[in-house]
Design a protein around this motif. Structure first.
Motif, PDB file in Angstrom:
ATOM      1  N   GLY A   1     -44.203 -24.029   1.401  1.00 44.08           N
ATOM      2  CA  GLY A   1     -45.626 -23.775   0.709  1.00 44.08           C
ATOM      3  C   GLY A   1     -45.701 -22.263   0.692  1.00 44.08           C
ATOM      4  O   GLY A   1     -47.098 -21.848   1.136  1.00 44.08           O
ATOM      5  N   VAL A   2     -44.714 -21.498   0.377  1.00 41.93           N
ATOM      6  CA  VAL A   2     -44.795 -20.111   0.282  1.00 41.93           C
ATOM      7  C   VAL A   2     -44.933 -19.708  -1.230  1.00 41.93           C
ATOM      8  O   VAL A   2     -44.181 -20.295  -2.053  1.00 41.93           O
ATOM      9  N   ASP A   3     -45.471 -18.713  -1.179  1.00 41.56           N
ATOM     10  CA  ASP A   3     -45.553 -18.011  -2.861  1.00 41.56           C
ATOM     11  C   ASP A   3     -44.193 -17.724  -3.210  1.00 41.56           C
ATOM     12  O   ASP A   3     -43.461 -17.049  -2.503  1.00 41.56           O
ATOM     13  N   ALA A   4     -43.682 -18.361  -4.476  1.00 40.38           N
ATOM     14  CA  ALA A   4     -42.338 -18.136  -4.778  1.00 40.38           C
ATOM     15  C   ALA A   4     -41.976 -16.694  -4.963  1.00 40.38           C
ATOM     16  O   ALA A   4     -40.916 -16.180  -4.421  1.00 40.38           O
ATOM     17  N   ARG A   5     -42.829 -15.998  -5.491  1.00 37.80           N
ATOM     18  CA  ARG A   5     -42.334 -14.425  -5.950  1.00 37.80           C
ATOM     19  C   ARG A   5     -42.243 -13.597  -4.791  1.00 37.80           C
ATOM     20  O   ARG A   5     -41.300 -13.010  -4.569  1.00 37.80           O
ATOM     21  N   ALA A   6     -43.378 -14.015  -3.927  1.00 37.14           N
ATOM     22  CA  ALA A   6     -43.100 -13.051  -2.453  1.00 37.14           C
ATOM     23  C   ALA A   6     -41.967 -13.560  -1.533  1.00 37.14           C
ATOM     24  O   ALA A   6     -41.344 -12.895  -1.106  1.00 37.14           O
ATOM     25  N   ALA A   7     -41.438 -15.000  -1.870  1.00 37.55           N
ATOM     26  CA  ALA A   7     -40.337 -15.320  -1.172  1.00 37.55           C
ATOM     27  C   ALA A   7     -39.122 -14.738  -1.668  1.00 37.55           C
ATOM     28  O   ALA A   7     -38.312 -14.178  -0.927  1.00 37.55           O
ATOM     29  N   HIS A   8     -39.078 -14.528  -3.008  1.00 33.67           N
ATOM     30  CA  HIS A   8     -37.770 -14.000  -3.657  1.00 33.67           C
ATOM     31  C   HIS A   8     -37.828 -12.643  -3.211  1.00 33.67           C
ATOM     32  O   HIS A   8     -36.858 -11.992  -2.757  1.00 33.67           O
ATOM     33  N   ALA A   9     -38.802 -11.673  -3.156  1.00 28.42           N
ATOM     34  CA  ALA A   9     -38.886 -10.505  -2.931  1.00 28.42           C
ATOM     35  C   ALA A   9     -38.532 -10.147  -1.422  1.00 28.42           C
ATOM     36  O   ALA A   9     -37.887  -9.308  -1.247  1.00 28.42           O
ATOM     37  N   ARG A  10     -39.032 -10.848  -0.635  1.00 34.68           N
ATOM     38  CA  ARG A  10     -38.675 -10.828   0.945  1.00 34.68           C
ATOM     39  C   ARG A  10     -37.170 -11.255   0.938  1.00 34.68           C
ATOM     40  O   ARG A  10     -36.417 -10.455   1.858  1.00 34.68           O
ATOM     41  N   ALA A  11     -36.730 -12.363   0.489  1.00 32.57           N
ATOM     42  CA  ALA A  11     -35.299 -12.609   0.710  1.00 32.57           C
ATOM     43  C   ALA A  11     -34.365 -11.580   0.222  1.00 32.57           C
ATOM     44  O   ALA A  11     -33.459 -11.169   0.893  1.00 32.57           O
ATOM     45  N   GLU A  12     -34.664 -11.030  -1.031  1.00 28.98           N
ATOM     46  CA  GLU A  12     -33.925 -10.102  -1.600  1.00 28.98           C
ATOM     47  C   GLU A  12     -34.036  -8.711  -0.627  1.00 28.98           C
ATOM     48  O   GLU A  12     -32.796  -7.915  -0.464  1.00 28.98           O
ATOM     49  N   ALA A  13     -35.304  -8.450  -0.220  1.00 29.42           N
ATOM     50  CA  ALA A  13     -35.140  -7.147   0.804  1.00 29.42           C
ATOM     51  C   ALA A  13     -34.246  -7.321   2.115  1.00 29.42           C
ATOM     52  O   ALA A  13     -33.827  -6.400   2.512  1.00 29.42           O
ATOM     53  N   VAL A  14     -34.459  -8.770   2.750  1.00 34.71           N
ATOM     54  CA  VAL A  14     -33.691  -8.820   4.000  1.00 34.71           C
ATOM     55  C   VAL A  14     -32.409  -8.805   3.714  1.00 34.71           C
ATOM     56  O   VAL A  14     -31.462  -8.119   4.213  1.00 34.71           O
ATOM     57  N   PHE A  15     -31.970  -9.411   2.558  1.00 34.48           N
ATOM     58  CA  PHE A  15     -30.497  -9.477   2.074  1.00 34.48           C
ATOM     59  C   PHE A  15     -29.747  -7.934   1.966  1.00 34.48           C
ATOM     60  O   PHE A  15     -28.624  -7.359   2.390  1.00 34.48           O
ATOM     61  N   ALA A  16     -30.779  -7.245   1.380  1.00 35.43           N
ATOM     62  CA  ALA A  16     -30.350  -5.911   1.006  1.00 35.43           C
ATOM     63  C   ALA A  16     -30.071  -4.926   2.293  1.00 35.43           C
ATOM     64  O   ALA A  16     -29.207  -4.176   2.528  1.00 35.43           O
ATOM     65  N   ALA A  17     -31.084  -5.273   3.129  1.00 33.57           N
ATOM     66  CA  ALA A  17     -31.103  -4.961   4.435  1.00 33.57           C
ATOM     67  C   ALA A  17     -30.001  -4.948   5.384  1.00 33.57           C
ATOM     68  O   ALA A  17     -29.454  -4.383   6.196  1.00 33.57           O
ATOM     69  N   LEU A  18     -29.144  -6.342   5.131  1.00 34.28           N
ATOM     70  CA  LEU A  18     -28.297  -6.987   5.941  1.00 34.28           C
ATOM     71  C   LEU A  18     -27.141  -7.033   5.378  1.00 34.28           C
ATOM     72  O   LEU A  18     -26.024  -7.115   5.779  1.00 34.28           O
ATOM     73  N   GLY A  19     -27.041  -7.112   3.925  1.00 35.23           N
ATOM     74  CA  GLY A  19     -26.041  -7.602   3.407  1.00 35.23           C
ATOM     75  C   GLY A  19     -24.506  -6.638   3.156  1.00 35.23           C
ATOM     76  O   GLY A  19     -23.487  -7.187   2.437  1.00 35.23           O
ATOM     77  N   ASN A  20     -24.668  -5.638   3.734  1.00 34.21           N
ATOM     78  CA  ASN A  20     -23.641  -4.763   3.436  1.00 34.21           C
ATOM     79  C   ASN A  20     -22.464  -4.847   4.285  1.00 34.21           C
ATOM     80  O   ASN A  20     -22.448  -4.617   5.318  1.00 34.21           O
ATOM     81  N   GLY A  21     -21.496  -5.604   3.798  1.00 34.11           N
ATOM     82  CA  GLY A  21     -20.245  -6.112   4.713  1.00 34.11           C
ATOM     83  C   GLY A  21     -19.361  -6.998   3.781  1.00 34.11           C
ATOM     84  O   GLY A  21     -19.577  -6.995   2.786  1.00 34.11           O
ATOM     85  N   ASP A  22     -18.439  -7.480   4.556  1.00 31.01           N
ATOM     86  CA  ASP A  22     -17.413  -8.404   3.857  1.00 31.01           C
ATOM     87  C   ASP A  22     -18.192  -9.654   3.283  1.00 31.01           C
ATOM     88  O   ASP A  22     -19.504  -9.939   3.663  1.00 31.01           O
ATOM     89  N   GLU A  23     -17.375 -10.621   2.932  1.00 33.99           N
ATOM     90  CA  GLU A  23     -17.773 -11.787   2.239  1.00 33.99           C
ATOM     91  C   GLU A  23     -18.472 -12.855   3.422  1.00 33.99           C
ATOM     92  O   GLU A  23     -19.626 -13.403   3.337  1.00 33.99           O
ATOM     93  N   ARG A  24     -17.826 -12.770   4.548  1.00 32.18           N
ATOM     94  CA  ARG A  24     -18.434 -13.649   5.712  1.00 32.18           C
ATOM     95  C   ARG A  24     -19.780 -13.148   6.199  1.00 32.18           C
ATOM     96  O   ARG A  24     -20.786 -13.826   6.401  1.00 32.18           O
ATOM     97  N   HIS A  25     -19.710 -11.551   6.279  1.00 25.53           N
ATOM     98  CA  HIS A  25     -21.104 -10.945   6.377  1.00 25.53           C
ATOM     99  C   HIS A  25     -22.190 -11.351   5.402  1.00 25.53           C
ATOM    100  O   HIS A  25     -23.204 -11.550   5.759  1.00 25.53           O
ATOM    101  N   ARG A  26     -21.791 -11.254   4.367  1.00 26.65           N
ATOM    102  CA  ARG A  26     -22.824 -11.602   3.232  1.00 26.65           C
ATOM    103  C   ARG A  26     -23.388 -12.708   3.145  1.00 26.65           C
ATOM    104  O   ARG A  26     -24.327 -13.029   2.980  1.00 26.65           O
ATOM    105  N   ARG A  27     -22.378 -13.810   3.695  1.00 28.50           N
ATOM    106  CA  ARG A  27     -22.840 -15.235   3.738  1.00 28.50           C
ATOM    107  C   ARG A  27     -23.848 -15.334   4.761  1.00 28.50           C
ATOM    108  O   ARG A  27     -24.866 -15.957   4.734  1.00 28.50           O
ATOM    109  N   TYR A  28     -23.678 -14.765   5.810  1.00 29.82           N
ATOM    110  CA  TYR A  28     -24.359 -14.703   6.980  1.00 29.82           C
ATOM    111  C   TYR A  28     -25.550 -13.970   6.656  1.00 29.82           C
ATOM    112  O   TYR A  28     -26.895 -14.729   7.091  1.00 29.82           O
TER     113      TYR A  28
END
Lengths: 181, 191
Positions: free
Chosen positions: B105-132
């Protein structure tokens, strides 16, 4: 997922349509119902499908077992409709078009078979096979009740609704108790 | 506020004890570690803490909800990250974000923005790292009080701790000795 689902649907449609084209003249009403039900049950219980549905992410969601059951059942039920539709098409191409009542019977038997067989995907070995057997048994009861003179179709449809309802409930219970370890 | 509390929780299968009884009390902002002898035991311990697997003995609470009696209510407040992470491409990630936003029950746009921001902050690494990293981003789509990480790498774990506001974090790892009590590894400073 979408491409694979469409491919599965098309393959089932073509294979069952071919079977219907070859045997439509010799099969009566009972055999197509049993055939569609048995194929749908075994397909729903397929192991690769089971591995997908057992993925832990589904069980991390704040959903009740009955909600998960409905969500899990939609795709297999829609996919299995390729079987009765394929049979009806193959039979019509052969020049033996099925009546509306027979098509309705094929569809409900297929849906019931899938709903019962889905409980097998969260079990292994003999217990999984048992649910496929129960699904085929449910289809047999629907097919036989359709043979009752007068109101046979109504009895079969009523039986299918009852069996489908309890199958979905049982699937929900299975999901609520399942531990994805 | 206590986010996750485990009292004598254990897990056995076919008479074999896989996760020995453990106690855990984690408050919002705390970081706790559960060391288990095998990868399987670590994964099951993480699932027990997230309310996904029912403990054979003992009990686990997420907030005020007991995971055995009220699993959907408990799961609403906890984000779970499996050891394999999220095995999907960017398109699947967007779909999963929308799905989770709908379920929680979360706003979809806000959820997308948050998910992308979290991934951008964490996702710099190899494939296993990006999956996690994708899995963590998905786990944080709802506003959870606890985040359960199943055997995270040290690198991604260090980055997660930089988030604000920091939920309670329980992480598992494979180690020789089980730790019955939470280890306050890092106070949430400068968030």
């Amino acid at each position: 997922m979408g491409r694979r689902f469409a491919l599965d649907f098309a393959m089932q449609f073509v294979i069952v349509g071919f079977i219907a084209y070859v045997f439509a003249l010799t099969f009566g009403t009972l055999i197509p119902v049993l055939l569609c039900g048995a194929l749908a049950a075994t397909n729903a219980a397929e192991r690769a499908h089971a591995a997908e549905l057992r993925h832990v992410s589904f069980f991390a969601m704040p959903l009740f077992g009955r909600q998960l059951a409905r969500a899990h059942a939609i795709a297999p039920v829609l996919g299995a409709l390729a079987i009765p539709l394929g049979y009806a098409t193959g039979s019509a191409v052969r020049g033996v078009p099925l009546g509306a009542q027979t098509i309705a019977l094929l569809i409900v038997a297929t849906i019931v078979a899938v709903l019962v067989a889905l409980s097998s995907v969260f079990r292994d070995g003999l217990r999984a096979a048992l649910y496929v057997g129960i699904a085929i048994g449910a289809v047999v009861t629907i097919a036989l009740s359709a043979l009752v003179p007068e109101h046979g179709l109504e009895i079969a449809l009523t039986l299918a609704v009852v069996e489908g309802f309890f199958a979905l409930r049982a699937f929900g219970e299975t999901l609520a108790r399942y531990d994805p370890v | 506020m206590i986010a996750i509390r485990a009292c004598g929780a254990s897990f056995s299968s076919d008479g074999e004890e896989i996760v020995a009884p453990f106690d855990l009390v984690v408050r919002k902002g705390d970081v706790a570690l559960s060391a288990q002898p095998t990868p399987r035991a670590a994964s099951i311990a993480a699932r027990i803490c997230a309310g996904i697997v029912k403990p054979t003995t003992g009990s686990v609470y997420v907030g005020d909800y007991e995971t055995r009696l009220q699993p959907p209510q408990a799961k609403r407040f906890v984000g779970f990250v499996d050891v394999d992470g999220f095995d999907g491409d960017a398109h699947a990630f967007r779909n999963e974000t929308a799905f989770r936003a709908d379920v929680w029950g979360v706003d979809a746009r806000a959820a997308h923005a948050r998910a992308e921001a979290v991934f951008a902050a964490l996702g710099n690494g190899d494939e296993r790292h990006r999956r996690y990293a994708r899995a963590i981003a998905l786990a944080l789509v709802p506003d959870v009080i606890a985040l359960v990480l199943d055997q995270p790498s040290r690198r991604i774990f260090d980055r997660v701790r930089a988030f604000a506001p920091l939920p309670a974090i329980v992480r598992t790892r494979v180690g020789a000795v089980a730790t019955p009590d939470p280890i306050p590894e890092l106070a949430p400073a400068a968030l």
